[in-house]
Design an enzyme around this catalytic site. Structure first.
Site, mmCIF file in Angstrom:
data_model
loop_
_atom_site.group_PDB
_atom_site.id
_atom_site.type_symbol
_atom_site.label_atom_id
_atom_site.label_comp_id
_atom_site.label_asym_id
_atom_site.label_seq_id
_atom_site.Cartn_x
_atom_site.Cartn_y
_atom_site.Cartn_z
ATOM 1 N N LYS A 215 0.845 -1.202 0.000
ATOM 2 C CA LYS A 215 0.000 0.000 0.000
ATOM 3 C C LYS A 215 0.873 1.242 0.000
ATOM 4 O O LYS A 215 0.652 2.182 -0.765
ATOM 5 C CB LYS A 215 -0.925 0.013 1.223
ATOM 6 C CG LYS A 215 -2.133 -0.877 1.068
ATOM 7 C CD LYS A 215 -2.894 -1.067 2.381
ATOM 8 C CE LYS A 215 -3.961 -2.132 2.186
ATOM 9 N NZ LYS A 215 -4.538 -2.640 3.426
ATOM 10 N N GLN B 56 -5.298 -1.491 9.529
ATOM 11 C CA GLN B 56 -5.135 -2.813 8.909
ATOM 12 C C GLN B 56 -5.790 -3.894 9.778
ATOM 13 O O GLN B 56 -5.492 -3.996 10.964
ATOM 14 C CB GLN B 56 -3.637 -3.103 8.707
ATOM 15 C CG GLN B 56 -3.354 -4.405 8.003
ATOM 16 C CD GLN B 56 -3.842 -4.436 6.553
ATOM 17 O OE1 GLN B 56 -3.630 -3.498 5.801
ATOM 18 N NE2 GLN B 56 -4.505 -5.520 6.177
ATOM 19 N N ASP C 177 -11.344 2.767 3.780
ATOM 20 C CA ASP C 177 -11.747 1.369 3.619
ATOM 21 C C ASP C 177 -13.259 1.275 3.384
ATOM 22 O O ASP C 177 -13.756 0.245 2.940
ATOM 23 C CB ASP C 177 -11.404 0.568 4.897
ATOM 24 C CG ASP C 177 -10.254 -0.413 4.679
ATOM 25 O OD1 ASP C 177 -9.939 -0.703 3.513
ATOM 26 O OD2 ASP C 177 -9.693 -0.887 5.682
#
Ligand code: NAD
Length: 290
Positions: free
Chosen positions: A51, A95, A118
């Site tokens: 990422k 995460q 997200d």
């Protein structure tokens, strides 16, 4: 036909890099993404590294906060509060999975919805459900739609889409996006009866189950578009080494379907590209009044 997710993701990153440059030039703003990683889960470490690399490649700012797995929920929430109030941070990603002593739902709820790249916050899933503007949409489902359109073109209306899986991360949001595209949508799951017959109805079949090579060739209608979200690690019987396979029996299904996404190289690369897309979108919205 094999739908090349690696290429589609590379194309999307090129387009995003141009838009990032434009935002910098017009408003002096560089989109920035902060990723929080708690603990040392090996797969998560690889994701976070990828990422960061791709965030920088498209011209955005990447920040990583690594916390030990002894971090308490309160400490993590305090960290989020700092980031929520920092105007130079446009996107925040925690995460997953988190260590067992931390409640993921509490953490997701604590992220500022405007920075929730997200798209897991209830505000964003609610906006998606209502079809409202302004939702940050989960990344993997966005990638699935882009890849389906690669083969079918932009108009998916009237197609029967069957989604296997009903998770908040993939199954439900991808079903809602397909509904927004005017598909007739069936959501199948672990309690679905006659799954093979349900799948045989699908013009678009999305598999998000988490079971290696679960979807068989005789479940798939001739010419269907198959989007394989699964990432499963199995042993390669020839070499004895681990290899990645999807939720679809790729070799057999490829003979029947019209198009299919491979694993690896299908949906996976699109997930990070769509994360960058969300970060750009979040930065644009946060700077709209500047
Ligand atoms: P999950 O475990 O949360 O959900 C799995 C779903 O499959 C459940 O809703 C369940 O009802 C359904 N299911 C389980 N067994 C079934 C059965 N026998 N018949 C029918 N349905 C059944 O998983 P998830 O987070 O949605 O992820 C699904 C897969 O996608 C996993 O392999 C995961 O690694 C992968 N994934 C990939 C990406 C990516 O970037 N490509 C992103 C997220 C998840």
């Amino acid at each position: 036909m094999i739908i090349d997710g690696k290429q589609a993701a590379a194309d999307l990153r090129v387009a995003l890099a141009i838009e990032v440059k434009k935002l910098k030039e017009s408003k002096g703003i560089t989109p920035s993404l902060t990723v929080i990683l708690v603990g040392k889960d090996p797969a998560s470490q690889v994701y976070v590294r990828n990422k960061a690399k791709q965030t920088i490649e498209v011209g955005m700012i990447s920040n990583e906060i690594r916390l030990p797995d002894t971090t308490s929920q309160e400490e993590l929430l305090n960290q989020l509060s700092v980031l929520n109030n920092d105007n130079s941070v446009h996107g925040i990603l925690v995460q997953l999975p988190l260590p067992k002593h931390i409640d993921e739902s509490v953490v997701i709820a604590a992220i500022n919805p405007e920075k929730d790249v997200d798209g897991f916050h209830a505000m964003n899933s609610g906006r998606l459900l209502n079809g409202e503007d302004g939702a940050l949409v989960p990344c993997t489902p966005q990638g699935c739609i882009i890849l389906a359109k690669q083969h079918l073109g932009d108009d998916l209306s009237g197609k029967h889409a069957v989604v296997i899986g009903r998770s908040n991360i993939v199954g439900k949001p991808v079903a809602l996006l397909l509904l927004q595209e005017n598909c007739t949508v069936t959501i199948a799951h672990s309690r679905t009866k006659n799954l093979a017959q349900v799948c045989q109805q699908a013009d678009i079949l999305v598999a998000a189950v988490g079971r290696a090579e679960f979807v068989k060739a005789d479940w798939v209608k001739k010419g269907a578009t198959v989007i394989d979200v699964g990432i499963n690690r199995i042993e390669n019987t020839e070499t004895g080494k681990a290899k990645l396979v999807g939720d679809v029996d790729f070799t057999a299904v490829n003979d029947v379907c019209g198009a299919i996404t491979p694993v690896p190289g299908g949906v996976g690369p699109m997930t990070i590209a769509c994360l960058l897309k969300n970060t750009l979108e979040a930065a644009r919205r946060q700077s709209a009044n500047l």
